[in-house]
Motif scaffolding. Structure first.
Motif, PDB file in Angstrom:
ATOM      1  N   LEU A 193       0.829  -1.206   0.000  1.00  0.00           N
ATOM      2  CA  LEU A 193       0.000   0.000   0.000  1.00  0.00           C
ATOM      3  C   LEU A 193       0.865   1.258   0.000  1.00  0.00           C
ATOM      4  O   LEU A 193       0.554   2.232  -0.696  1.00  0.00           O
ATOM      5  CB  LEU A 193      -0.933   0.011   1.213  1.00  0.00           C
ATOM      6  N   ASP A 194       1.930   1.248   0.754  1.00  0.00           N
ATOM      7  CA  ASP A 194       2.816   2.400   0.783  1.00  0.00           C
ATOM      8  C   ASP A 194       3.544   2.578  -0.543  1.00  0.00           C
ATOM      9  O   ASP A 194       3.720   3.694  -1.019  1.00  0.00           O
ATOM     10  CB  ASP A 194       3.823   2.273   1.928  1.00  0.00           C
ATOM     11  N   TRP A 195       3.954   1.470  -1.139  1.00  0.00           N
ATOM     12  CA  TRP A 195       4.639   1.542  -2.427  1.00  0.00           C
ATOM     13  C   TRP A 195       3.714   2.101  -3.496  1.00  0.00           C
ATOM     14  O   TRP A 195       4.123   2.901  -4.329  1.00  0.00           O
ATOM     15  CB  TRP A 195       5.141   0.160  -2.808  1.00  0.00           C
ATOM     16  N   ARG A 196       2.444   1.696  -3.470  1.00  0.00           N
ATOM     17  CA  ARG A 196       1.461   2.181  -4.427  1.00  0.00           C
ATOM     18  C   ARG A 196       0.954   3.577  -4.072  1.00  0.00           C
ATOM     19  O   ARG A 196       0.266   4.203  -4.868  1.00  0.00           O
ATOM     20  CB  ARG A 196       0.276   1.219  -4.498  1.00  0.00           C
ATOM     21  N   GLY A 197       1.235   4.032  -2.855  1.00  0.00           N
ATOM     22  CA  GLY A 197       0.775   5.347  -2.434  1.00  0.00           C
ATOM     23  C   GLY A 197      -0.663   5.359  -1.979  1.00  0.00           C
ATOM     24  O   GLY A 197      -1.279   6.413  -1.922  1.00  0.00           O
ATOM     25  N   GLU A 198      -1.226   4.195  -1.630  1.00  0.00           N
ATOM     26  CA  GLU A 198      -2.623   4.115  -1.236  1.00  0.00           C
ATOM     27  C   GLU A 198      -2.815   4.118   0.271  1.00  0.00           C
ATOM     28  O   GLU A 198      -3.932   4.192   0.750  1.00  0.00           O
ATOM     29  CB  GLU A 198      -3.256   2.836  -1.809  1.00  0.00           C
ATOM     30  N   GLY A 199      -1.727   4.034   1.050  1.00  0.00           N
ATOM     31  CA  GLY A 199      -1.854   3.943   2.488  1.00  0.00           C
ATOM     32  C   GLY A 199      -2.303   5.256   3.109  1.00  0.00           C
ATOM     33  O   GLY A 199      -3.119   5.277   4.007  1.00  0.00           O
ATOM     34  N   GLN A 200      -1.805   6.377   2.631  1.00  0.00           N
ATOM     35  CA  GLN A 200      -2.148   7.691   3.171  1.00  0.00           C
ATOM     36  C   GLN A 200      -1.661   8.740   2.180  1.00  0.00           C
ATOM     37  O   GLN A 200      -0.978   8.428   1.221  1.00  0.00           O
ATOM     38  CB  GLN A 200      -1.503   7.891   4.527  1.00  0.00           C
ATOM     39  N   ASN A 201      -2.009   9.980   2.436  1.00  0.00           N
ATOM     40  CA  ASN A 201      -1.573  11.015   1.507  1.00  0.00           C
ATOM     41  C   ASN A 201      -0.108  11.336   1.729  1.00  0.00           C
ATOM     42  O   ASN A 201       0.466  11.000   2.754  1.00  0.00           O
ATOM     43  CB  ASN A 201      -2.452  12.257   1.617  1.00  0.00           C
ATOM     44  N   ALA A 202       0.502  11.984   0.775  1.00  0.00           N
ATOM     45  CA  ALA A 202       1.938  12.243   0.830  1.00  0.00           C
ATOM     46  C   ALA A 202       2.305  13.188   1.974  1.00  0.00           C
ATOM     47  O   ALA A 202       3.385  13.090   2.534  1.00  0.00           O
ATOM     48  CB  ALA A 202       2.418  12.811  -0.494  1.00  0.00           C
ATOM     49  N   ALA A 203       1.411  14.097   2.329  1.00  0.00           N
ATOM     50  CA  ALA A 203       1.729  15.040   3.393  1.00  0.00           C
ATOM     51  C   ALA A 203       1.768  14.362   4.753  1.00  0.00           C
ATOM     52  O   ALA A 203       2.488  14.794   5.644  1.00  0.00           O
ATOM     53  CB  ALA A 203       0.688  16.163   3.420  1.00  0.00           C
ATOM     54  N   ALA A 204       1.005  13.279   4.935  1.00  0.00           N
ATOM     55  CA  ALA A 204       0.958  12.586   6.223  1.00  0.00           C
ATOM     56  C   ALA A 204       1.994  11.484   6.324  1.00  0.00           C
ATOM     57  O   ALA A 204       2.153  10.890   7.378  1.00  0.00           O
ATOM     58  CB  ALA A 204      -0.427  12.005   6.449  1.00  0.00           C
TER      59      ALA A 204
END
Length: 175
Positions: free
Chosen positions: A159-170
């Protein structure tokens, strides 16, 4: 000349904020509180149980336990090293390395290796007559638990690799 001491200020001032250069300033306490941090600590603890239970037996009589020991001790040491890297934010000194991808690959490989170790462990558990039956049965149980923990870490790393875990600012933790 009598009014000179009243006009002089002996206080020093600086626009720079005070900095602390101790090791505690670099510890990422938020990582320990995050789900990936808790999973990594659980992987270290349960991985320790797997190899300690096998090491307390006469495991040399069955070659399958050599594989289980290799996988569990190697991944236990690598997980401790990874925990230190993430806790002390050493990953920030290597910004060109794709840490989310590195973590995802590590966790997926660890889960695959541990599933093979679990299968070798579970198949090799001796019958009830053996005095080591309880130790080896428990090690098989903890091997599947740590496999599931590495699988969960793989999911969160994906999820983190795909960027789905949270927004980039958080995103403060690479996992």
């Amino acid at each position: 000349m009598a009014d000179f001491p009243a006009k002089v200020s002996t206080q020093t001032s600086s626009n720079e904020p005070q900095r602390s250069y101790g090791i505690l300033a670099k510890v990422d306490v938020d990582f320990i509180k995050s789900i990936p941090g808790i999973l990594l600590l659980a992987e270290i603890l349960v991985g320790l149980l797997v190899w300690a239970l096998i090491a307390s037996t006469n495991y040399a009589s069955n070659p399958a336990y050599g594989w289980v020991m290799f996988v569990s001790v190697t991944l236990w040491l690598l997980s401790i090293a990874l925990f230190v890297v993430l806790l002390l934010r050493f990953y920030q000194s290597l910004p060109s390395m794709p840490w989310p991808l590195v973590l995802m690959v590590f966790y997926v490989v660890a889960a695959v290796l541990y599933i093979t170790a679990f299968l070798a462990d579970a198949v090799s558990v001796p019958s009830n007559e053996s005095i080591w039956h309880g130790h080896l049965g428990a090690s098989a149980f903890f091997a599947i638990v740590v496999t599931l923990l590495y699988g969960a870490s793989s999911y969160f790393a994906y999820l983190d690799w795909r960027g789905e875990g949270q927004n980039a600012a958080a995103s403060t933790v690479p996992v």
